[in-house]
Enzyme design. Structure first.
Site, PDB file in Angstrom:
ATOM      1  N   GLU A   1       0.839  -1.199   0.000  1.00 44.37           N
ATOM      2  CA  GLU A   1       0.000   0.000   0.000  1.00 44.37           C
ATOM      3  C   GLU A   1       0.876   1.252   0.000  1.00 44.37           C
ATOM      4  O   GLU A   1       1.798   1.386   0.799  1.00 44.37           O
ATOM      5  CB  GLU A   1      -0.883  -0.019   1.243  1.00 44.37           C
ATOM      6  CG  GLU A   1      -1.696   1.238   1.466  1.00 44.37           C
ATOM      7  CD  GLU A   1      -2.355   1.260   2.836  1.00 44.37           C
ATOM      8  OE1 GLU A   1      -3.359   1.971   2.993  1.00 44.37           O
ATOM      9  OE2 GLU A   1      -1.876   0.549   3.752  1.00 44.37           O
TER      10      GLU A   1
ATOM     11  N   LYS B   1      -9.002   1.767  -2.320  1.00 39.07           N
ATOM     12  CA  LYS B   1      -9.271   1.320  -0.952  1.00 39.07           C
ATOM     13  C   LYS B   1     -10.675   1.721  -0.532  1.00 39.07           C
ATOM     14  O   LYS B   1     -11.059   2.889  -0.616  1.00 39.07           O
ATOM     15  CB  LYS B   1      -8.231   1.917  -0.006  1.00 39.07           C
ATOM     16  CG  LYS B   1      -8.319   1.421   1.424  1.00 39.07           C
ATOM     17  CD  LYS B   1      -7.165   2.006   2.246  1.00 39.07           C
ATOM     18  CE  LYS B   1      -7.176   1.498   3.673  1.00 39.07           C
ATOM     19  NZ  LYS B   1      -6.026   2.048   4.452  1.00 39.07           N
TER      20      LYS B   1
ATOM     21  N   CYS C   1      -5.072  -2.908   3.132  1.00 40.74           N
ATOM     22  CA  CYS C   1      -4.913  -2.660   4.563  1.00 40.74           C
ATOM     23  C   CYS C   1      -6.202  -2.904   5.352  1.00 40.74           C
ATOM     24  O   CYS C   1      -6.600  -4.037   5.560  1.00 40.74           O
ATOM     25  CB  CYS C   1      -4.388  -1.246   4.781  1.00 40.74           C
ATOM     26  SG  CYS C   1      -3.701  -0.984   6.441  1.00 40.74           S
TER      27      CYS C   1
END
Length: 569
Positions: free
Chosen positions: A339, A399, A450
């Site tokens: 990320e 994300k 994440c």
């Protein structure tokens, strides 16, 4: 001779009894927290909820004096029981959040940084504790209805002669089918509340993740109905043990020699659940050579303190470019980096064309899945982009679950001026679309970035829509090692639930390769630069969870409603 005031003595005894009950609730919540990293005492999860269950079920309720009470009120002494249990569990399990302090690298002074970290920890702890409190409140109401007792303003101060618990009621029956119905209701409510909480922005500590990554057989229940299946198993076993304990206290002295018989049911249920999970765990993988993908992972190990300055950019470009070339020489099919590993606007063709990593892609011709930033109108997205051998972006995942206070500020109008932005970006980060899919030259992938790993539905949706393998990219550099372990545990659960091979790339650890059984084939160290490759396999299987989602929770709620109706009538 001293003259004792009996009412005062009784009041003092009640007060001491309540304090002891609160201490028991807090301690049992702490025991549940010890099931997570770094202690990983996962066996405790099967008994750590028992004390709270006994306290909630046994709390004395006065008899209903009217058919339809206008108000249903529970005293603070009762609500403190689940709140303290929740604080013990969520507070200790999430204590790694303090790792965001100090944030001096973001320009936040030391003391304000500590205040922000404490605020974050307190807020998420109380948010988790609120789930437990709501569960206890709804559960207490439900069991009062089915057992012929009710809840009115105020709780009787009478001390029961059955032991140390405050106001153990002799009115609630411990015999017959009522205990089983209580377990059904309590399990259904807990699963329903976890389902509701998981739709929000703050979610991590489901009871299900207490078993990951060590109890792989029970985690395979997730293939049936996702995390709720594992949570239901834990709550049900704890509930049955709690009911067995209550039954043992209810029996007369001469009958107590046989009270162990009541524990046969929870023990049998626990064994059966593990047998079912074991049968799923031991199914052959049956991989075909034609589905193989050789994936390379680079763990860059770029500290957050330098990540967004020129020194950090130079180190990242050098490390990831060198690692990419090494993996290309090993003939990998694709390279995955973490990320925001290269924190540039990759959707800007001119900006990415100036980077050495991009030039290496054009030179070596190996597909790269790059963690960076994308653009969405005037805002920025935290994205994973698929770059093909010609340098074109052929896939993009933004994300979906941004980190509260880290990547965005909830209730910005209220908190923005107090907390300010913790992210170094000048523009606002915005979340991706919940229905996005990620296509690669090798087929469709399941992607998470994440914090996404805590939300099973994100992965289920992509698997149901053709995702054949799983890749996740994370940057956990600002947290302590327990968080890294817990994050890996969540990724393991997602691989099992979707029955997919997973490649996991992180900035500082833990990067890993995981097979569909949840077995970690390779796991990196912490705060190390690593370049690794392994073969994973594309799969098109569809677990019951992938096909039907969380069907167990509504079924449990319907059954609990039917049981309540049958008992009432």
């Amino acid at each position: 001779m001293a003259i004792f005031n009996r009412p005062k003595l009784e009041k003092l005894a009640v007060h001491k009894s309540k304090i002891l009950a609160w201490a028991i609730a807090l301690f049992s919540g702490i025991l549940m927290a010890l099931t997570t990293a770094p202690v990983n005492a996962w066996l405790l999860a099967w008994v750590a909820l028992v004390p709270l269950w006994v306290l909630v079920v046994s709390y004395e309720r006065p008899i209903i004096t009217q058919k339809k009470p206008k108000f249903i009120v529970l005293p603070a002494s009762f609500l403190l029981l689940p709140l303290l249990w929740g604080i013990g569990y969520h507070g200790l399990a999430l204590s790694w959040i303090m790792g965001i302090h100090p944030m001096t690298w973001l320009g936040v002074p030391w003391w304000p940084s500590l205040a922000i970290a404490l605020f974050c920890w307190a807020f998420i702890t109380l948010w988790g504790a609120a789930l437990v409190a709501v569960w206890a409140w709804l559960f207490a109401i439900a069991i009062s209805k089915i057992s012929g007792t009710g809840i009115l303003p105020g709780i009787s101060q009478k001390i029961s002669g059955t032991g140390i618990l405050p106001g153990i009621s002799q009115k609630i029956s411990g015999t017959g089918i009522l205990p089983v119905i209580r377990v059904l209701i309590g399990t259904a409510l807990w699963c329903a509340l976890e389902s509701i909480w998981s739709t929000g922005s703050l979610w991590w500590t489901s009871l299900s993740y207490t078993q990951s990554p060590h109890n792989l057989p029970i985690l395979h229940l997730g293939q049936l109905s996702g995390p709720s299946a594992v949570t239901a198993a834990i709550v049900a076993v704890n509930g049955l043990i709690g009911e067995a304990f209550i039954e043992g206290r209810r029996k007369k002295e001469e009958e107590r020699r046989k009270k162990w018989i009541a524990y046969i049911l929870p023990a049998s249920l626990c064994v059966v659940l593990h047998i079912v999970g074991w049968s799923l765990y031991n199914r052959p993988l049956n991989q075909e050579a034609a589905t193989a993908l050789k994936i390379g992972i680079i763990q860059g190990n770029i500290p957050n303190e330098i990540k967004f300055d020129s020194g950090g950019w130079g180190r990242a470009l050098e490390g990831y470019t060198t690692g990419y070339k090494q993996l290309a020489d090993r003939k990998v099919d694709a390279v995955l980096i973490p990320e925001t590993a290269l924190p540039f606007i990759w959707t800007n063709e001119y900006q990415r064309s100036t980077l050495s990593f991009y030039q290496a892609i054009l030179e070596r011709g190996v597909v790269a899945w790059v963690g960076g930033f994308g653009q969405q109108d005037n805002s920025i997205t935290n994205s994973l982009l698929a770059i093909d051998r010609t340098g074109e972006i052929v896939g993009r995942y933004d994300k979906l679950k941004l980190v509260p206070l880290g990547e965005y500020i909830p209730f910005y109008e209220i908190l923005g001026g107090i907390i300010n932005r913790l992210s170094p970006l000048d523009a606002h980060l915005v979340p991706g679309n919940s229905k996005q899919l990620f296509d690669t030259p090798f087929g469709r992938a399941i992607v998470g970035i994440c914090y996404d790993s805590a939300f099973a539905e994100i992965f289920r949706y992509q698997a149901a829509n053709g995702g054949e393998f799983m890749i996740t990219a994370s940057n956990n550099a600002h947290y302590k090692p327990p968080m890294l372990d817990q994050h890996h545990a969540l990724d393991v659960m997602r691989a099992i639930e979707t029955d997919r091979w997973a490649a996991i790339a992180t900035n500082t650890g833990y990067s890993a390769f995981v097979n569909p059984r949840g077995e970690t084939i390779w796991k990196s160290g912490i705060n190390t630069y690593e370049v690794r490759d392994a073969t994973i396999y594309r799969r098109q299987t569809r677990t019951l969870y992938v096909r039907w989602g969380d069907w167990l929770t509504p079924v449990l709620l319907v059954l609990a409603g039917l049981m309540r109706f049958l008992v009432k009538n």
